[in-house]
Enzyme design. Structure first.
Site, mmCIF file in Angstrom:
data_model
loop_
_atom_site.group_PDB
_atom_site.id
_atom_site.type_symbol
_atom_site.label_atom_id
_atom_site.label_comp_id
_atom_site.label_asym_id
_atom_site.label_seq_id
_atom_site.Cartn_x
_atom_site.Cartn_y
_atom_site.Cartn_z
ATOM 1 N N CYS A 92 0.818 -1.217 0.000
ATOM 2 C CA CYS A 92 0.000 0.000 0.000
ATOM 3 C C CYS A 92 0.851 1.267 0.000
ATOM 4 O O CYS A 92 0.537 2.233 -0.696
ATOM 5 C CB CYS A 92 -0.922 -0.007 1.212
ATOM 6 S SG CYS A 92 -1.917 1.494 1.407
ATOM 7 N N CYS A 191 -5.579 -2.097 8.046
ATOM 8 C CA CYS A 191 -6.738 -1.204 8.148
ATOM 9 C C CYS A 191 -8.056 -1.866 7.773
ATOM 10 O O CYS A 191 -9.103 -1.513 8.313
ATOM 11 C CB CYS A 191 -6.513 0.042 7.292
ATOM 12 S SG CYS A 191 -6.420 -0.268 5.501
#
Length: 342
Positions: A92, A191
């Site tokens: 990410c 997340c």
């Protein structure tokens, strides 16, 4: 200097913005919508807005959910299907936070982008490198191994020279409202994972599919609940007939839905390889410190490049290497890059 600050809606990123504001920088707050939990986004955007209002800076909300799903989330699912243990944060960071978000920040006229990561930037001979954070217990440089020098030069990590234990008191003193913010408890620092990665996988693939457990000789000695529920080194959740001592997962055969187990010493390896390498341009074969999983103790090893792969030879036995995890190379506390273990 005009700086974009990535705000997550938590204390660390809010205090990062405060620190930069105190230094006199012009700031733009940015919140990234990456995962698909609108409930979380609503709460964290509200938190980020409170921080921006307090600091008197604008907030932009960028929706990268489609990009995140294809580049990070789907890869996460696929890796587990293949019997690997992926590291989505390491994927990410270069693609989303310091890829798409950085590009947007530059279009806004910002010179740099800041986050609440525990890491530092150090310039050596006019080249920017990632340096470990002062607080080694919270250091996140491991997740930043794939960043190019040109990108690193545009990064700011205000928390890199602080200790985690000091930040909350400092933040609450500077921004008292932070003590009233609602948050969700994150799991495994990923997340998009609510409770466990298994719950996330269950939304997309058949996780609970019983299979056999074999020893290193190929003999069937027990059963397991489904190979995706296990990672290398796990010692619970499967049966071994007549076991008198602990057994550990030493291999995963995804195609056959089989686990291979052994004793602790069977987890040991003296070498490994990594693909998708991202190393400094001046990298030379030699002895370095490496990490093969987050929060592991740096281990001395000889690191070399061969056929576009990183090859590592350990001085001492190294335990619990899992395919899909990041191999990260350091010289002292300077990050030189890494790759994905195969």
């Amino acid at each position: 200097m005009k700086i974009a600050v990535l705000l997550s809606g938590g204390v660390d990123s809010s205090y990062s913005a405060y620190s930069l504001k105190e230094q006199g920088h012009e700031l733009v707050g940015i919140y990234l919508k990456l995962h698909a939990s609108e409930k979380k986004h609503d709460l964290y955007i509200k938190n980020a807005q409170k921080a921006c209002e307090f600091l008197g800076i604008p907030l932009e909300v960028l929706d990268f959910q489609k990009d995140f799903k294809s580049a990070v989330y789907d890869e996460f699912i696929s890796a587990y299907e293949e019997g690997q243990t992926p590291n989505p944060c390491a994927l990410c960071n270069p693609l989303m936070k310091f890829g798409l978000a950085l590009d947007h920040a530059l279009k806004l006229g910002c010179e740099k982008i800041a986050t609440g990561h525990y890491a530092r930037v150090k310039e050596i001979d006019k080249v920017s490198y990632i340096q470990e954070a002062l607080d080694k217990t919270k250091d996140q440089s491991y997740f930043l191994y794939a960043l190019e020098h040109e990108v690193i030069a545009k990064l700011v990590f205000p928390l890199g020279d602080l200790l985690k234990k000091d930040i909350k008191p400092l933040a609450l003193n500077a921004m008292p409202f932070l003590g009233t913010l609602e948050t969700y408890k994150e799991s495994q620092e990923i997340c998009f994972v609510e409770k466990s990665y298994i719950d996330t996988l269950k939304k997309h693939v058949e996780v609970e599919k019983e299979g056999v457990v074999k020893n290193l000789q190929g003999e069937i000695i027990g059963t397991h609940k489904g190979y995706m529920q296990y990672t290398i080194g796990k010692r619970k959740g499967f049966s071994v007939k007549g076991a008198l001592e602990p057994h550990f997962v030493v291999g995963i055969d995804a195609k056959k839905n089989e686990l291979i187990v052994g004793k602790k010493e069977d987890l040991a390896t003296h070498s490994l390889k990594a693909k998708n390498k991202s190393l400094t341009k001046d990298f030379k074969n030699g002895e370095y410190s490496i990490k093969a999983r987050y929060r592991s103790v740096p281990t001395k090893a000889f690191v070399s490049l061969r056929d576009e792969a990183i090859e590592v030879e350990f001085e001492e036995p190294f335990y619990g290497v899992a395919k899909g995890q990041a191999l990260v190379v350091y010289k002292d506390d300077i990050l030189l890059g890494g790759g994905v273990i195969v």
